[in-house]
Design a protein around this motif. Structure first.
Motif, PDB file in Angstrom:
ATOM      1  N   LEU A 268       0.804  -1.223   0.000  1.00 24.41           N
ATOM      2  CA  LEU A 268       0.000   0.000   0.000  1.00 24.41           C
ATOM      3  C   LEU A 268       0.838   1.275   0.000  1.00 24.41           C
ATOM      4  N   GLU A 269       2.049   1.222   0.567  1.00 17.50           N
ATOM      5  CA  GLU A 269       2.924   2.396   0.580  1.00 17.50           C
ATOM      6  C   GLU A 269       3.315   2.841  -0.824  1.00 17.50           C
ATOM      7  N   LYS A 270       3.347   1.897  -1.765  1.00 19.39           N
ATOM      8  CA  LYS A 270       3.781   2.190  -3.131  1.00 19.39           C
ATOM      9  C   LYS A 270       2.633   2.137  -4.133  1.00 19.39           C
ATOM     10  N   ALA A 271       1.462   1.751  -3.708  1.00 22.84           N
ATOM     11  CA  ALA A 271       0.354   1.491  -4.636  1.00 22.84           C
ATOM     12  C   ALA A 271      -0.170   2.759  -5.307  1.00 22.84           C
ATOM     13  N   THR A 272      -0.481   2.621  -6.581  1.00 27.83           N
ATOM     14  CA  THR A 272      -1.104   3.694  -7.351  1.00 27.83           C
ATOM     15  C   THR A 272      -2.620   3.652  -7.117  1.00 27.83           C
ATOM     16  N   PRO A 273      -3.340   4.705  -7.497  1.00 25.83           N
ATOM     17  CA  PRO A 273      -4.795   4.664  -7.355  1.00 25.83           C
ATOM     18  C   PRO A 273      -5.447   3.473  -8.067  1.00 25.83           C
ATOM     19  N   ILE A 274      -4.959   3.126  -9.236  1.00 23.74           N
ATOM     20  CA  ILE A 274      -5.543   1.984  -9.953  1.00 23.74           C
ATOM     21  C   ILE A 274      -5.237   0.672  -9.227  1.00 23.74           C
ATOM     22  N   GLU A 275      -4.047   0.546  -8.643  1.00 23.09           N
ATOM     23  CA  GLU A 275      -3.709  -0.657  -7.875  1.00 23.09           C
ATOM     24  C   GLU A 275      -4.568  -0.762  -6.615  1.00 23.09           C
ATOM     25  N   ILE A 276      -4.819   0.358  -5.971  1.00 20.52           N
ATOM     26  CA  ILE A 276      -5.694   0.336  -4.788  1.00 20.52           C
ATOM     27  C   ILE A 276      -7.106  -0.058  -5.194  1.00 20.52           C
ATOM     28  N   HIS A 277      -7.560   0.450  -6.335  1.00 21.95           N
ATOM     29  CA  HIS A 277      -8.891   0.095  -6.835  1.00 21.95           C
ATOM     30  C   HIS A 277      -8.974  -1.416  -7.108  1.00 21.95           C
ATOM     31  N   LYS A 278      -7.984  -1.938  -7.814  1.00 23.03           N
ATOM     32  CA  LYS A 278      -7.952  -3.377  -8.103  1.00 23.03           C
ATOM     33  C   LYS A 278      -7.864  -4.187  -6.810  1.00 23.03           C
ATOM     34  N   SER A 279      -7.089  -3.698  -5.875  1.00 24.21           N
ATOM     35  CA  SER A 279      -6.958  -4.374  -4.587  1.00 24.21           C
ATOM     36  C   SER A 279      -8.313  -4.472  -3.901  1.00 24.21           C
ATOM     37  N   LEU A 280      -9.041  -3.378  -3.907  1.00 22.28           N
ATOM     38  CA  LEU A 280     -10.347  -3.352  -3.267  1.00 22.28           C
ATOM     39  C   LEU A 280     -11.319  -4.335  -3.916  1.00 22.28           C
ATOM     40  N   ILE A 281     -11.402  -4.332  -5.229  1.00 21.33           N
ATOM     41  CA  ILE A 281     -12.414  -5.177  -5.875  1.00 21.33           C
ATOM     42  C   ILE A 281     -12.053  -6.661  -5.877  1.00 21.33           C
ATOM     43  N   THR A 282     -10.818  -6.981  -5.533  1.00 22.22           N
ATOM     44  CA  THR A 282     -10.431  -8.390  -5.446  1.00 22.22           C
ATOM     45  C   THR A 282     -10.242  -8.865  -4.008  1.00 22.22           C
ATOM     46  N   SER A 283     -10.487  -7.979  -3.053  1.00 23.15           N
ATOM     47  CA  SER A 283     -10.269  -8.304  -1.638  1.00 23.15           C
ATOM     48  C   SER A 283     -11.430  -9.050  -1.020  1.00 23.15           C
ATOM     49  N   ASN A 284     -11.096  -9.736   0.063  1.00 24.10           N
ATOM     50  CA  ASN A 284     -12.108 -10.308   0.934  1.00 24.10           C
ATOM     51  C   ASN A 284     -12.513  -9.195   1.898  1.00 24.10           C
ATOM     52  N   PHE A 285     -13.741  -8.714   1.749  1.00 23.53           N
ATOM     53  CA  PHE A 285     -14.195  -7.579   2.554  1.00 23.53           C
ATOM     54  C   PHE A 285     -14.252  -7.883   4.040  1.00 23.53           C
ATOM     55  N   ASP A 286     -14.468  -9.127   4.401  1.00 22.13           N
ATOM     56  CA  ASP A 286     -14.610  -9.469   5.813  1.00 22.13           C
ATOM     57  C   ASP A 286     -13.300  -9.419   6.583  1.00 22.13           C
ATOM     58  N   GLY A 287     -12.195  -9.487   5.884  1.00 22.11           N
ATOM     59  CA  GLY A 287     -10.937  -9.558   6.609  1.00 22.11           C
ATOM     60  C   GLY A 287      -9.906  -8.561   6.140  1.00 22.11           C
ATOM     61  N   ASN A 288     -10.344  -7.390   5.707  1.00 16.62           N
ATOM     62  CA  ASN A 288      -9.363  -6.456   5.192  1.00 16.62           C
ATOM     63  C   ASN A 288      -9.585  -5.045   5.714  1.00 16.62           C
ATOM     64  N   SER A 289      -9.653  -4.924   7.012  1.00 10.12           N
ATOM     65  CA  SER A 289      -9.893  -3.612   7.620  1.00 10.12           C
ATOM     66  C   SER A 289      -8.746  -2.647   7.347  1.00 10.12           C
ATOM     67  N   LEU A 290      -7.537  -3.138   7.173  1.00 10.53           N
ATOM     68  CA  LEU A 290      -6.392  -2.275   6.898  1.00 10.53           C
ATOM     69  C   LEU A 290      -6.627  -1.488   5.598  1.00 10.53           C
ATOM     70  N   LEU A 291      -6.957  -2.184   4.524  1.00 15.37           N
ATOM     71  CA  LEU A 291      -7.220  -1.532   3.242  1.00 15.37           C
ATOM     72  C   LEU A 291      -8.451  -0.643   3.326  1.00 15.37           C
ATOM     73  N   LEU A 292      -9.520  -1.145   3.906  1.00 12.07           N
ATOM     74  CA  LEU A 292     -10.764  -0.391   3.971  1.00 12.07           C
ATOM     75  C   LEU A 292     -10.600   0.911   4.763  1.00 12.07           C
ATOM     76  N   ASN A 293      -9.899   0.849   5.868  1.00  7.14           N
ATOM     77  CA  ASN A 293      -9.676   2.061   6.654  1.00  7.14           C
ATOM     78  C   ASN A 293      -8.745   3.042   5.940  1.00  7.14           C
TER      79      ASN A 293
END
Length: 184
Positions: free
Chosen positions: A22-47
């Protein structure tokens, strides 16, 4: 024989990998990360995306609609939810905070196209919105398409459980933890 670690110790190791990405991620990488994540266990990304004013509007709308905002509109407020269904209070708080910040213009990024009525797989996230059951309305702005310069037209195959596989295979780094340790 694998060394045993607790779930909490595993989460510390996993979060280090996430933070490195996440320290190096671009906006598109963060977007892709979000849509491929498990929402129940990814509070770090969501926050991270919820609290960052640079978060792309398309990305935050994805987070909002994937969090089932219609469900939370069945309750008058936080106290009403706590009386009836305390298990989802974190989800309620997440949705309400995103909604307020979005309506107030907190999120500034505008690179990624997202239409809550027809996402990259033509899914209509708003289809579950039924005003007859709800006691509060979702603001109209949350239904509006974001027209960015970048449009993701299909599910990202270069990400696994929210982490990219190239150029650095962060997803494999998490799997390697399971190879090295037995999580209790």
């Amino acid at each position: 024989m694998k060394k045993k670690i607790t779930t909490e110790e595993f989460e510390v190791l996993e979060n280090k990998i996430w933070l490195e990405f996440l320290e190096k991620a671009t906006p598109i990488e963060i977007h892709k990360s979000l849509i491929t994540s498990n929402f129940d266990g990814n509070s770090l990304l969501l926050n991270l995306i919820k609290n960052n004013p640079k978060t792309d509007k398309g990305t935050i709308l994805v987070a909002y609609w994937m969090s089932s905002p219609s469900y939370f509109k069945e309750f008058l407020n936080r106290e009403d939810l706590l009386e009836k269904s305390s298990f989802s209070i974190d989800g309620f708080d997440f949705v309400e905070e995103i909604e307020k910040k979005y309506c107030d213009g907190f999120y500034q990024g505008n690179e990624i196209t997202f239409d809550p009525k027809s996402d990259s797989e033509n899914y209509d996230w708003t289809s579950e919105y039924d005003e007859g059951v709800l006691v509060r309305k979702i603001p109209k702005i949350m239904f509006e398409k974001i027209n960015g310069k970048i449009e993701i037209k299909e599910y990202p195959k270069d990400f696994d459980n929210g982490l990219p596989m190239k150029p650095i295979d962060y997803a494999q780094k998490v799997y390697d933890i399971f190879e090295e340790y037995e999580v209790e």
